[in-house]
Write an enzyme that holds these catalytic residues in place. Structure first.
Site, PDB file in Angstrom:
ATOM      1  N   MET A 107      -4.181  12.785   2.440  1.00 52.67           N
ATOM      2  CA  MET A 107      -3.674  13.102   1.111  1.00 52.67           C
ATOM      3  C   MET A 107      -4.770  13.646   0.197  1.00 52.67           C
ATOM      4  O   MET A 107      -4.515  14.473  -0.678  1.00 52.67           O
ATOM      5  CB  MET A 107      -3.046  11.844   0.479  1.00 52.67           C
ATOM      6  CG  MET A 107      -2.360  12.096  -0.856  1.00 52.67           C
ATOM      7  SD  MET A 107      -1.686  10.587  -1.605  1.00 52.67           S
ATOM      8  CE  MET A 107      -0.410  10.162  -0.421  1.00 52.67           C
ATOM      9  N   TYR A 112       3.721  10.561 -10.292  1.00 58.70           N
ATOM     10  CA  TYR A 112       2.754   9.673  -9.655  1.00 58.70           C
ATOM     11  C   TYR A 112       2.080   8.764 -10.688  1.00 58.70           C
ATOM     12  O   TYR A 112       1.973   7.548 -10.487  1.00 58.70           O
ATOM     13  CB  TYR A 112       1.710  10.500  -8.917  1.00 58.70           C
ATOM     14  CG  TYR A 112       0.712   9.684  -8.135  1.00 58.70           C
ATOM     15  CD1 TYR A 112       1.054   9.134  -6.904  1.00 58.70           C
ATOM     16  CD2 TYR A 112      -0.579   9.466  -8.612  1.00 58.70           C
ATOM     17  CE1 TYR A 112       0.138   8.382  -6.172  1.00 58.70           C
ATOM     18  CE2 TYR A 112      -1.498   8.725  -7.893  1.00 58.70           C
ATOM     19  CZ  TYR A 112      -1.139   8.177  -6.673  1.00 58.70           C
ATOM     20  OH  TYR A 112      -2.048   7.430  -5.954  1.00 58.70           O
ATOM     21  N   ASN A 170       0.789  -1.231   0.000  1.00 62.11           N
ATOM     22  CA  ASN A 170       0.000   0.000   0.000  1.00 62.11           C
ATOM     23  C   ASN A 170       0.824   1.285   0.000  1.00 62.11           C
ATOM     24  O   ASN A 170       0.363   2.317  -0.482  1.00 62.11           O
ATOM     25  CB  ASN A 170      -0.913  -0.025   1.240  1.00 62.11           C
ATOM     26  CG  ASN A 170      -1.525   1.321   1.543  1.00 62.11           C
ATOM     27  OD1 ASN A 170      -2.393   1.811   0.830  1.00 62.11           O
ATOM     28  ND2 ASN A 170      -1.061   1.949   2.619  1.00 62.11           N
TER      29      ASN A 170
END
Length: 240
Positions: A182, A145, A77
């Site tokens: 986040m 990302y 994760n």
């Protein structure tokens, strides 16, 4: 027999919510994260195994998995993002930081879990990689990302194939707008593909934790190679 799961990035967000659910369900849970204090906050007094570990450090990951006698599930994760910017404005160090956690860290933990699951008796287990909606459709200015999450998809597909011989299943959960630290900025307004700034719908992170639990409970001859869970009205299917 009590089943076991190791969760990386367990000190906050999706990792914390998932860990707490598995603890409540009676699993043997190992929590990985960089800071012991945040892992202890996740455990909240429950009997979890707490191991501070930087997933991007090969020696630390190897030492962590060497402590385990058996592992039924890895929730791979841990992940980070970088501030949104055009690619030519992204410092190379930011790119390398994202790669170290989101690609190298994923690889190292999957590698260690795969080896343990292959050697243990009875053989087998399940690896669940945390992907992202960005593995399908990028946000503006998200090169590091988005690239990293496409790499995760490659890892999932390859392990899903290579694991068959060893009774190891590999799946990916692609998450969109779960309300964590986040994602809190999504409620304030984030850049859209048309150049506007708009707030986006979010969902309770507990829905993600429950999906991971469902995936983890499946028998090893059943797999969900790719699962997408998202706030219903977030800009994904119509993004761009």
């Amino acid at each position: 027999m009590t089943r076991s799961i190791l969760i990386t990035g367990a000190g906050a967000g999706i990792g914390r919510a998932t860990a707490r659910l598995f603890l409540a369900e009676g699993w043997e849970v190992t929590l990985l994260g960089r800071r012991r204090e945040t892992l202890e906050e996740t455990a909240a007094g429950k009997p979890a195994r707490i191991i501070p570990c930087d997933v991007g450090d090969p020696a630390a990951v190897e030492a962590t998995f060497a402590e385990l006698d058996r592992l039924d599930v890895l929730f791979n994760n841990a992940g980070i993002s970088a501030p949104a910017a055009p690619i030519d404005e992204i410092p190379v160090d930011q790119w390398l930081d994202v790669c170290r956690t989101n690609i190298t860290g994923m690889f190292l933990c999957a590698r260690a879990a795969f080896g343990l699951m292959r050697r243990q008796s009875p053989q087998g287990g399940r690896i669940i990689n945390n992907g992202s909606i960005s593995a399908h459709a990028p946000r503006p200015g998200s090169t590091p990302y988005t690239m990293s999450k496409h790499a995760v998809t490659g890892l999932t597909r390859t392990l899903g194939l290579d694991g068959r011989a060893f009774d190891i299943a590999c799946a990916q959960i692609d998450i969109g707008n779960a309300l964590t630290e986040m994602a809190a900025r999504f409620t304030q307004g984030v850049p859209q593909a048309d150049g506007s700034i708009r707030a986006e719908p979010v969902m309770d992170v507990d829905h993600v934790a429950r999906m991971v639990l469902h995936m983890a409970r499946l028998p090893l001859d059943v797999n969900t190679p790719f699962v997408t869970i998202m706030a219903r009205d977030m800009p994904f299917l119509g993004r761009g």
